[in-house]
Write an enzyme that holds these catalytic residues in place. Structure first.
Site, PDB file in Angstrom:
ATOM      1  N   HIS A 168       0.852  -1.204   0.000  1.00  8.03           N
ATOM      2  CA  HIS A 168       0.000   0.000   0.000  1.00  8.03           C
ATOM      3  C   HIS A 168       0.886   1.252   0.000  1.00  8.03           C
ATOM      4  O   HIS A 168       1.756   1.427   0.860  1.00  8.03           O
ATOM      5  CB  HIS A 168      -0.945   0.011   1.202  1.00  8.03           C
ATOM      6  CG  HIS A 168      -1.964   1.101   1.079  1.00  8.03           C
ATOM      7  ND1 HIS A 168      -3.148   0.935   0.404  1.00  8.03           N
ATOM      8  CD2 HIS A 168      -1.937   2.404   1.455  1.00  8.03           C
ATOM      9  CE1 HIS A 168      -3.818   2.071   0.396  1.00  8.03           C
ATOM     10  NE2 HIS A 168      -3.100   2.986   1.030  1.00  8.03           N
ATOM     11  N   ALA A 169       0.651   2.133  -0.969  1.00  7.25           N
ATOM     12  CA  ALA A 169       1.551   3.272  -1.182  1.00  7.25           C
ATOM     13  C   ALA A 169       1.588   4.210   0.031  1.00  7.25           C
ATOM     14  O   ALA A 169       0.559   4.481   0.647  1.00  7.25           O
ATOM     15  CB  ALA A 169       1.099   4.052  -2.409  1.00  7.25           C
ATOM     16  N   HIS A 222       0.212  11.762  -5.948  1.00  7.20           N
ATOM     17  CA  HIS A 222      -0.382  11.866  -4.612  1.00  7.20           C
ATOM     18  C   HIS A 222       0.713  11.747  -3.545  1.00  7.20           C
ATOM     19  O   HIS A 222       0.819  12.577  -2.635  1.00  7.20           O
ATOM     20  CB  HIS A 222      -1.438  10.764  -4.428  1.00  7.20           C
ATOM     21  CG  HIS A 222      -1.958  10.661  -3.029  1.00  7.20           C
ATOM     22  ND1 HIS A 222      -3.097  11.315  -2.610  1.00  7.20           N
ATOM     23  CD2 HIS A 222      -1.480  10.007  -1.931  1.00  7.20           C
ATOM     24  CE1 HIS A 222      -3.303  11.064  -1.320  1.00  7.20           C
ATOM     25  NE2 HIS A 222      -2.342  10.265  -0.883  1.00  7.20           N
ATOM     26  N   GLU A 223       1.537  10.725  -3.695  1.00  7.72           N
ATOM     27  CA  GLU A 223       2.589  10.491  -2.691  1.00  7.72           C
ATOM     28  C   GLU A 223       3.594  11.638  -2.663  1.00  7.72           C
ATOM     29  O   GLU A 223       4.043  12.063  -1.600  1.00  7.72           O
ATOM     30  CB  GLU A 223       3.300   9.156  -2.962  1.00  7.72           C
ATOM     31  CG  GLU A 223       2.401   7.934  -2.846  1.00  7.72           C
ATOM     32  CD  GLU A 223       1.645   7.846  -1.528  1.00  7.72           C
ATOM     33  OE1 GLU A 223       2.164   8.328  -0.508  1.00  7.72           O
ATOM     34  OE2 GLU A 223       0.526   7.310  -1.530  1.00  7.72           O
ATOM     35  N   HIS A 226       2.697  14.420  -0.495  1.00  7.75           N
ATOM     36  CA  HIS A 226       3.092  14.242   0.918  1.00  7.75           C
ATOM     37  C   HIS A 226       4.560  14.643   1.088  1.00  7.75           C
ATOM     38  O   HIS A 226       4.923  15.329   2.032  1.00  7.75           O
ATOM     39  CB  HIS A 226       2.954  12.773   1.333  1.00  7.75           C
ATOM     40  CG  HIS A 226       1.542  12.283   1.484  1.00  7.75           C
ATOM     41  ND1 HIS A 226       0.619  12.898   2.276  1.00  7.75           N
ATOM     42  CD2 HIS A 226       0.908  11.195   0.960  1.00  7.75           C
ATOM     43  CE1 HIS A 226      -0.536  12.217   2.242  1.00  7.75           C
ATOM     44  NE2 HIS A 226      -0.381  11.186   1.441  1.00  7.75           N
ATOM     45  N   GLU A 229      -3.516  14.848   2.624  1.00  3.71           N
ATOM     46  CA  GLU A 229      -3.990  13.977   1.541  1.00  3.71           C
ATOM     47  C   GLU A 229      -4.392  14.766   0.294  1.00  3.71           C
ATOM     48  O   GLU A 229      -4.552  14.187  -0.778  1.00  3.71           O
ATOM     49  CB  GLU A 229      -5.169  13.131   2.032  1.00  3.71           C
ATOM     50  CG  GLU A 229      -4.839  12.215   3.206  1.00  3.71           C
ATOM     51  CD  GLU A 229      -3.685  11.272   2.931  1.00  3.71           C
ATOM     52  OE1 GLU A 229      -3.418  10.970   1.758  1.00  3.71           O
ATOM     53  OE2 GLU A 229      -3.025  10.847   3.898  1.00  3.71           O
ATOM     54  N   HIS A 272      -6.514   0.573   5.614  1.00  2.00           N
ATOM     55  CA  HIS A 272      -6.520   1.570   6.686  1.00  2.00           C
ATOM     56  C   HIS A 272      -7.184   1.093   7.979  1.00  2.00           C
ATOM     57  O   HIS A 272      -6.971   1.687   9.029  1.00  2.00           O
ATOM     58  CB  HIS A 272      -7.196   2.855   6.183  1.00  2.00           C
ATOM     59  CG  HIS A 272      -6.526   3.412   4.964  1.00  2.00           C
ATOM     60  ND1 HIS A 272      -6.590   2.795   3.727  1.00  2.00           N
ATOM     61  CD2 HIS A 272      -5.762   4.514   4.777  1.00  2.00           C
ATOM     62  CE1 HIS A 272      -5.910   3.486   2.847  1.00  2.00           C
ATOM     63  NE2 HIS A 272      -5.391   4.535   3.445  1.00  2.00           N
ATOM     64  N   TYR A 315      -9.452  11.519   3.875  1.00  2.00           N
ATOM     65  CA  TYR A 315      -9.560  11.411   2.411  1.00  2.00           C
ATOM     66  C   TYR A 315     -10.846  12.053   1.907  1.00  2.00           C
ATOM     67  O   TYR A 315     -10.891  12.584   0.806  1.00  2.00           O
ATOM     68  CB  TYR A 315      -9.482   9.951   1.962  1.00  2.00           C
ATOM     69  CG  TYR A 315      -8.189   9.273   2.357  1.00  2.00           C
ATOM     70  CD1 TYR A 315      -7.000   9.578   1.696  1.00  2.00           C
ATOM     71  CD2 TYR A 315      -8.143   8.353   3.398  1.00  2.00           C
ATOM     72  CE1 TYR A 315      -5.811   8.959   2.054  1.00  2.00           C
ATOM     73  CE2 TYR A 315      -6.964   7.730   3.762  1.00  2.00           C
ATOM     74  CZ  TYR A 315      -5.796   8.039   3.093  1.00  2.00           C
ATOM     75  OH  TYR A 315      -4.620   7.430   3.452  1.00  2.00           O
TER      76      TYR A 315
END
Ligand code: X8Z
Ligand code: ZN
Length: 601
Positions: free
Chosen positions: A342-343, A372-373, A376, A400, A500, A510
C-alpha cells in the site's frame, strides 16, 4: 537545556501528585509550559525517528523480527506521546503564549493510537497493531496451492476483467483473508479506547475527531453538512453507472433501483470507479486516450514515472528531491521478500530523509498515485523548518489533498506538454474527461466518509463487536449505494480487507481531501490567471501558483487549519461548491442520461 527540562518534569510531578518540588513552587506557570513543550519537541522527535526507521524496515521486509522491533520502538514513541499528553493537560487554564498553547493542544490530541498506562496492555496494543498491518501486507488469496495472488494481482483483475464470475471469486478470496484478524481487532478496540479514555476522551473515535480545531461533535456535523452538498452529484453518477452496468452484466446481476454489487466497480473496495471508464465513456465525447496504454507502450519504469512526477513539482518551483530519496525509496515490489505494497510517503528523519514506498506498475492509476505520494513528500519538506510539533499538515485532510490538487493539473493539455499525448482532444470530449475524473474522485466521496462513520460507532460502542460486519454493509449501502455480492455473516470481517482499518489510519482525511483539493485547485488556477473552465486549467509551470502553494504548506500545523486554508483560498471554511462547480457540465449531462430512469437506492 536538558537539566532544565528534567526540572520541569520534576516540578510537573507535583501537579501529577508523583513527587515533590519543594516549598513555594505554586501551580504550573507559563515558563513551565514553555519548558515542557521544548522537552517534548526534542524527545518526541528522537523517538519518532527511531520508530520511523523500524517501521520502514518492517513495512519493506516483513518478518517476525522486524515486526517485533517496530512494535517495540513504536510503543516507546506512543508511551512518550501519552506521557506528554497527560503533562500538557496539566496546563489547562494557564495563560501561555499562542505558540506554546498550540503545542500543548497538539500534545493533548496528537495521538492516533493511545496506549493504556499499564505496560502490559500497552505492549499488547502495539503488538496487535503491528501484527494486523503485517497480516494485511502478507495476505494472499490462493485459489490453488500453487497460485497465490496478492492485492496487487487481484487489483489488476478488478481493473481489467469484466467477467462477473472471475471478479466475484477475486472479491471473495481477498475478503476471506481478513477473517483471522477479527478477534485482534476487537481486542484493539478495547485497548485503544482504554488509552484514549485515560487521556480524557470519550473513546478513540472522539480522540480522532478532536484534531480539527473544533469540538468533536461539531466536526461530525460539519462532515454531514459537506456530504449533503455533494450527494446529488454522487447520486447522478451512481444512477448512470448502474444503468450502464445493467447493460453490461444483465438485469439479473444489477438491479434497476437498488444498490450496485460491490465487485463490479473496477476496484476491490468499489472506492474509485475510473477503471470502468472504457465501458462507461460517453459515446460522443471520449477523449480517446488511455494513459495506461501510453505508459505500457513506452515501457515506462517506476523510476521514470516518479521522475515525471517530480518534474511536475519542479515546474511549480519546488526543489529537486534529495539524492537519498532515489537511493532509499522502494518504488517496485521486491521479488524476494514480503512488503506492505500500500503506497505511502515517509520522512524518516523528519527533515529531508524523504522516501516513497510503493509497488509501481505502468498504469495511469499508479501514475496518479505517484503524484499523490509526492504531494506528501513536498509537504513534509515544506514544513521541515517548523519546530517538530508543528511538522505536520494543517489537518490530516490537507496532507492527503496536496498531491491530489496537483493531479487536477494533469489535464490533457498537460499530457501534451510533457509529451505523453500527441494531440489535444477536442473540446467536445470535455464530458469524457470529466467523467473519468468523476469516476475517480466523485465516486470516492461516500467511501471516504463511510469508513470512519463505521469506526466512530465501533469505537463508541454504538456498534457491538458482534454486529461489526452487518453494520459495515448497512453503511456501505447507506452512503455508497453498494451491496455485498455474496451473503455475509459475522464470521467475516470485511472492514479488515481495507488497509486503513488493520493499519489504524483514520480515513475521514480522504473525504476532506476530496473536497479541499478542488478548493486548492480553484485558488491556484486563479493565481495562475486561468480563464478557462476549472477542469481545463493546469498550473503546470506556473511559479506564482507554486509559490502560494508552498507558502501554505510551510505553515505546517503551526496554526488552526482555517487560517491556513484562508491563506491560500481567502476562505476559512471547507467549501464543497468547488467540487460541485467543477463537475457542473458533467452533472447536467448525467441528468439528461438518467431522465426517466430510477435514481437512488
Ligand atoms: O491510501 C491512500 C494513499 C496513501 S495515503 C495511496 N489513499 C486512499 C486509499 O487508497 O484508500 C489515496 C486515496 C484514498
Ligand atoms: Zn496519502
Amino acid at each position: 537545556m536538558k537539566r532544565n527540562a528534567v526540572l520541569v518534569l520534576l516540578c510537573l510531578g507535583v501537579v501529577l501528585g508523583l513527587t515533590s518540588c519543594g516549598a513555594g513552587s505554586g501551580g504550573p506557570s507559563a515558563a513551565d509550559a514553555a519548558k515542557l513543550v521544548a522537552e517534548a519537541d526534542a524527545e518526541l522527535l528522537a523517538l519518532s525517528n527511531q520508530a520511523g526507521q523500524a517501521q520502514w524496515i518492517a513495512a519493506t521486509y516483513i518478518t517476525q523480527d522486524t515486526e517485533a522491533i517496530s512494535a517495540s520502538l513504536t510503543e516507546k514513541a506512543i508511551q512518550a506521546g501519552v506521557k506528554y499528553a497527560k503533562l500538557a493537560a496539566k496546563f489547562d487554564g494557564v495563560t501561555v503564549p499562542p505558540d506554546v498553547a498550540r503545542k500543548l493542544k497538539l500534545l493533548k490530541n496528537g495521538l492516533v493510537v493511545a496506549a493504556p498506562g499499564d505496560p502490559k496492555l500497552s505492549a499488547e496494543l502495539t503488538k496487535i497493531t503491528s501484527g494486523m498491518e503485517a497480516h494485511y501486507g502478507r495476505a494472499k488469496y490462493c485459489p490453488t496451492a500453487d497460485n497465490c495472488q496478492d492485492i496487487g494481482q487481484l487489483g489488476k483483475t478488478f481493473a481489467e476483467s469484466r467477467d462477473a464470475a472471475k471478479l466475484l471469486d477475486a472479491w471473495k478470496g481477498w475478503h476471506a483473508t481478513a477473517k483471522p484478524i477479527r478477534a485482534d481487532y476487537v481486542k484493539y478496540l478495547s485497548l485503544a479506547n482504554q488509552g484514549a479514555r485515560e487521556l480524557g476522551f470519550k473513546d478513540s473515535g472522539a480522540m480522532w475527531r478532536s484534531k480539527y480545531d473544533m469540538e468533536p461533535d461539531a466536526f461530525a456535523k460539519e462532515v454531514d453538512r459537506l456530504w449533503e452538498q455533494v450527494k446529488p452529484l454522487y447520486v447522478s453518477l451512481h444512477a448512470y453507472v448502474r444503468n450502464r452496468l445493467r447493460a453490461q452484466y444483465g438485469e439479473q446481476v444489477v438491479p434497476a433501483d437498488g444498490p450496485i454489487p460491490a465487485h463490479l466497480l473496477g476496484n476491490m473496495w468499489a472506492q474509485s470507479w475510473d477503471n470502468l471508464y472504457p465501458i462507461l465513456a460517453p459515446p460522443k465525447a471520449d477523449p480517446g486516450y488511455d494513459l495506461t496504454e501510453i505508459l505500457k507502450a513506452r515501457k515506462a519504469t517506476a523510476e521514470q514515472m516518479t521522475r515525471m512526477g517530480e518534474s511536475m513539482y519542479l515546474s511549480l518551483g519546488f526543489s529537486p528531491l534529495p539524492k537519498t530519496f532515489w537511493e532509499r525509496s522502494m518504488l517496485t515490489k521486491p521479488r524476494d521478500r514480503e512488503v506492505v505494497c500500500h503506497a505511502s510517503a515517509w520522512d524518516v528523519d523528519n527533515v529531508d530523509d524523504l522516501r516513497i514506498k510503493m509497488c509501481i506498475e505502468p498504469t495511469g492509476e499508479d501514475f496518479f498515485t505517484i503524484h499523490h505520494e509526492l504531494g506528501h513528500s513536498y509537504y513534509q519538506r515544506a514544513y521541515n523548518k517548523q519546530p517538530f510539533l508543528f511538522r505536520d499538515s494543517a489537518n490530516d485532510g490537507f496532507h492527503e489533498a496536496i498531491g491530489d490538487t496537483v493531479q487536477l493539473s494533469m489535464t490533457p493539455e498537460y499530457l501534451v506538454k510533457i509529451g505523453l499525448l500527441k494531440s489535444l482532444p477536442p473540446e467536445s470530449a470535455d464530458v469524457g474527461v470529466l467523467m473519468k475524473r468523476a469516476l475517480e474522485k466523485v465516486a470516492f466521496l461516500p467511501f471516504g466518509l463511510m469508513i470512519d462513520q463505521w469506526r466512530w460507532k465501533v469505537f463508541s460502542g454504538e456498534i457491538k463487536p458482534e454486529q461489526m460486519n452487518a453494520t459495515w454493509w448497512e453503511l456501505r449501502k447507506k452512503y455508497q449505494g453498494v451491496a455485498a455480492p455474496l451473503a455475509r455473516t459475522e464470521e467475516d470481517f470485511d472492514p479488515g480487507a481495507k488497509y486503513h482499518v488493520p493499519a489504524s489510519v483514520p480515513y475521514t482525511r480522504y473525504f476532506l481531501a476530496h473536497l479541499l483539493q478542488f478548493q486548492f485547485h480553484r485558488a491556484l488556477a486563479e493565481k495562475a490567471g486561468c480563464k478557462q473552465p476549472l477542469y481545463r486549467c493546469s498550473v503546470y509551470g506556473n511559479k506564482e501558483a507554486g509559490k502560494a502553494f508552498e507558502e501554505m504548506l510551510a505553515k505546517g500545523a503551526s496554526q488552526p487549519w482555517p487560517e491556513t486554508l484562508r491563506l491560500l483560498t481567502g476562505k476559512s471554511e471547507i467549501d464543497a461548491t468547488a467540487v460541485v462547480d467543477y463537475f457542473a457540465p458533467l452533472k447536467k449531462w448525467l441528468d439528461e442520461q438518467n431522465a426517466g430512469k430510477p435514481t437512488g437506492w
